[in-house]
Design an enzyme around this catalytic site. Structure first.
Site, PDB file in Angstrom:
ATOM      1  N   HIS A  65       0.869  -1.170   0.000  1.00  0.00           N
ATOM      2  CA  HIS A  65       0.000   0.000   0.000  1.00  0.00           C
ATOM      3  C   HIS A  65       0.912   1.228   0.000  1.00  0.00           C
ATOM      4  O   HIS A  65       2.001   1.212   0.584  1.00  0.00           O
ATOM      5  CB  HIS A  65      -0.928  -0.005   1.220  1.00  0.00           C
ATOM      6  CG  HIS A  65      -2.055  -0.997   1.076  1.00  0.00           C
ATOM      7  ND1 HIS A  65      -2.700  -1.564   2.154  1.00  0.00           N
ATOM      8  CD2 HIS A  65      -2.621  -1.516  -0.037  1.00  0.00           C
ATOM      9  CE1 HIS A  65      -3.638  -2.387   1.699  1.00  0.00           C
ATOM     10  NE2 HIS A  65      -3.608  -2.379   0.383  1.00  0.00           N
ATOM     11  N   ASP A 117       1.262   4.001   1.432  1.00  0.00           N
ATOM     12  CA  ASP A 117       1.826   4.628   2.639  1.00  0.00           C
ATOM     13  C   ASP A 117       3.060   3.892   3.163  1.00  0.00           C
ATOM     14  O   ASP A 117       3.810   4.434   3.965  1.00  0.00           O
ATOM     15  CB  ASP A 117       0.773   4.786   3.756  1.00  0.00           C
ATOM     16  CG  ASP A 117       0.027   3.505   4.099  1.00  0.00           C
ATOM     17  OD1 ASP A 117      -0.184   2.669   3.189  1.00  0.00           O
ATOM     18  OD2 ASP A 117      -0.357   3.326   5.272  1.00  0.00           O
ATOM     19  N   HIS A 163       0.781   2.907  13.595  1.00  0.00           N
ATOM     20  CA  HIS A 163      -0.144   2.978  12.465  1.00  0.00           C
ATOM     21  C   HIS A 163      -1.508   3.499  12.920  1.00  0.00           C
ATOM     22  O   HIS A 163      -2.546   2.871  12.759  1.00  0.00           O
ATOM     23  CB  HIS A 163      -0.262   1.593  11.804  1.00  0.00           C
ATOM     24  CG  HIS A 163      -0.787   1.628  10.398  1.00  0.00           C
ATOM     25  ND1 HIS A 163      -2.126   1.522  10.112  1.00  0.00           N
ATOM     26  CD2 HIS A 163      -0.170   1.739   9.199  1.00  0.00           C
ATOM     27  CE1 HIS A 163      -2.291   1.559   8.800  1.00  0.00           C
ATOM     28  NE2 HIS A 163      -1.124   1.697   8.224  1.00  0.00           N
TER      29      HIS A 163
HETATM   30 ZN   LIG Z   1      -0.848   1.234   6.181  1.00  0.00          ZN
HETATM   31 ZN   LIG Z   2      -2.116  -1.398   4.286  1.00  0.00          ZN
END
Ligand SMILES: [Zn+2]
Ligand SMILES: [Zn+2]
Length: 308
Positions: free
Chosen positions: A62, A64, A270
């Site tokens: 992903h 990020d 996170h």
């Molecule tokens: Zn993430």
């Molecule tokens: Zn993710």
């Protein structure tokens, strides 16, 4: 020494307080990264993380978690790096990282090798890791994803100098040999085996990093007795349905995993942007189940000491 420095603790997008995911692990002078979100290289400068690293481990692809590799690799090139850089990640790593590293980078003066890993793999490069194993384990995030566990080998037991003195073994090289597990003979011809002077082997340390995941059995397995479990906690309980829908965990769920794994310490990372300034809510929820919990912030460095 084993320590981790949190370079980015926000989920999905940066906030004023928190960058997107990135984590530096330093063990006995060796540094590697786990995930490398946008802006990670600047966070490394801010928080004093060495650029002399040879490996980056990606939990999944992903945006990020990996876009920062483009700028970091370009900087390595500008610095005239010649050592190869090894990038690891789950299925899709070759395609995603291969494409990313063509963006805005004309030529690199050093080789970049991309390795795809799967749950259960022990990641080694020609015996580069002698004192520990680094293992990928399965996580549940909808996309191909893995977590990483750093498990040190057992250490030798403690040498007991009192016993050695009582046996009239002269202090010096003979003590050293016993400590290393060798049988010795004294000048006056007496023979001794290390078992009589050295205690049982002592466990090494276990550091477990989940990346993005639902709470799941494979993480509990990987984190059995972990000295430090770094688990994602994107949401609080009031958004637990959203956590399920987006394949993330709540702080409470992360704490339940830590409890089930009998981990020694848990650090939550996170965080959804809404908890960026005030993560206390997450901390309170997690601590109700697992008291040894902390919430990471950018720049936080955590040492992982030996249990004994
Ligand atoms: Zn993430
Ligand atoms: Zn993710």
């Amino acid at each position: 020494m084993l320590s981790v420095t949190f370079l980015g603790t926000s989920a999905s997008r940066p906030t004023v307080e928190r960058n997107v995911p990135g984590l530096a692990v330093v063990r006995e002078g060796e540094t590697f990264l786990v995930d490398c979100g946008e802006g990670t290289q600047r966070q490394m400068m801010r928080y004093g993380v060495s650029f002399a690293l040879n490996e980056i481990f990606f939990t999944h692809f992903h945006a990020d978690h990996f876009l920062g590799v483009i700028g970091l690799v370009r900087t390595f090139g500008l610095q005239g790096r010649t050592d190869p850089l090894h990038l690891y990640g789950p299925k899709g790593a070759k395609k995603m990282l291969g494409q990313a590293l063509t963006l805005g980078i004309d030529h690199l003066p050093f080789p970049v090798e991309i390795h795809e890993v799967k749950p259960g793999d022990e990641i080694d490069r020609a015996g580069s890791r002698e004192q520990y194993v680094l293992r990928a384990f399965g996580t549940e995030h909808g996309a191909p994803s893995v977590g990483y566990a750093l498990a040190e080998h057992e250490r030798r037991g403690r040498f007991d100098p009192e016993k050695a003195r009582a046996a009239r073994i002269p202090e010096g090289p003979l003590w050293g040999k016993l400590t290393k597990g060798e049988t010795i003979t004294t000048d006056d011809g007496r023979k001794f085996t290390p078992a009589d002077f050295v205690g049982p082997n002592r466990p090494g340390r276990l550091l477990v990093i989940t990346g993005d995941t639902r709470p799941c059995a494979s993480v509990v397995d990987a984190a059995q007795g972990a000295d430090l479990l770094i688990h994602e906690a994107t949401f609080g309980e009031e958004e637990k349905e959203r956590a399920k829908d987006t394949k993330h965990s709540t702080a409470l769920e992360a704490a339940q995993v830590a409890l089930a794994a009998k981990a020694k310490r848990l650090v939550l990372v996170h965080l959804s942007a809404r908890y960026s300034v005030a993560p206390e809510e997450l901390l309170t929820e997690a601590k109700s189940v697992f008291p040894e919990t902390a919430v990471a912030r950018d720049g936080l460095a955590v040492d992982v000491p030996f249990a004994d």
